[in-house]
Design a protein around this motif. Sequence first.
Motif, short mmCIF file in Angstrom:
data_model
loop_
_atom_site.label_atom_id
_atom_site.label_comp_id
_atom_site.label_asym_id
_atom_site.label_seq_id
_atom_site.Cartn_x
_atom_site.Cartn_y
_atom_site.Cartn_z
N PRO A 170 0.82 -1.21 0.00
CA PRO A 170 0.00 0.00 0.00
C PRO A 170 0.86 1.27 0.00
O PRO A 170 2.04 1.23 0.36
CB PRO A 170 -0.80 -0.10 1.30
CG PRO A 170 0.09 -0.91 2.20
CD PRO A 170 0.79 -1.89 1.30
N ASP A 171 0.24 2.37 -0.42
CA ASP A 171 0.91 3.67 -0.40
C ASP A 171 0.84 4.30 0.99
O ASP A 171 1.65 5.14 1.33
CB ASP A 171 0.25 4.60 -1.41
CG ASP A 171 0.37 4.05 -2.82
OD1 ASP A 171 1.50 3.82 -3.27
OD2 ASP A 171 -0.68 3.81 -3.45
N ALA A 172 -0.17 3.89 1.77
CA ALA A 172 -0.38 4.47 3.10
C ALA A 172 -1.22 3.51 3.93
O ALA A 172 -1.90 2.63 3.40
CB ALA A 172 -1.08 5.82 2.99
N VAL A 173 -1.18 3.73 5.23
CA VAL A 173 -2.02 2.99 6.17
C VAL A 173 -2.92 4.02 6.86
O VAL A 173 -2.43 5.03 7.36
CB VAL A 173 -1.17 2.23 7.21
CG1 VAL A 173 -2.06 1.57 8.26
CG2 VAL A 173 -0.28 1.21 6.53
N ALA A 174 -4.21 3.75 6.84
CA ALA A 174 -5.18 4.63 7.49
C ALA A 174 -5.81 3.87 8.65
O ALA A 174 -6.20 2.71 8.49
CB ALA A 174 -6.26 5.08 6.50
#
Length: 174
Positions: free
Chosen positions: A62-66
């Motif tokens: 992933p590009d980010a973790v939310a």
Amino acid sequence: MVKVLGIDPGLANTGYGVVQRRGGRLAALDGGVIETPADMAVERRLVRIHQRIADLVLEHEPDAVALEELYFGQNARSAFAVGQARGVVVLAAGQHGLTTHGYTPQQVKSAVCGTGRAEKDQVQRMVQALLSLAELPRPDHAADALAVAICHANHAPLTAAVAARRQAGRAVAG
């Protein structure tokens, strides 16, 4: 394109959902729950959550973790356990060079349903509609994690545009 690993942290049940946004389209790539038994030592439960998150990061890149932000409510003991689970998720993300972004339950509900007071079943139905899923996402923790990922996937382009505009402003001023 942006790919987001959404997390609904919890010690007993940590929901996860991977959402990809390409252009204006959202797609669910994965979703589920990391379960840890109550009779397992807390440190072992946290290791299990951390390892599974690390595996998901390696699998989906992933590009980010939310993450859903901590909601204290009335039970401090529960909030503490959620905070521990959230901490190992942030650690796993950081170990893989990913940024983490937190959203309150109200922000997530508002992003998915248009109101911060939406009920769980309404969130599930909207997640199903937004991701064009054949069935309602289940269990609740997985649906909530997908909602967090949707929230960030829709928020990320705006954040990137604002950052680019600020950077351009600095370049002109400097």
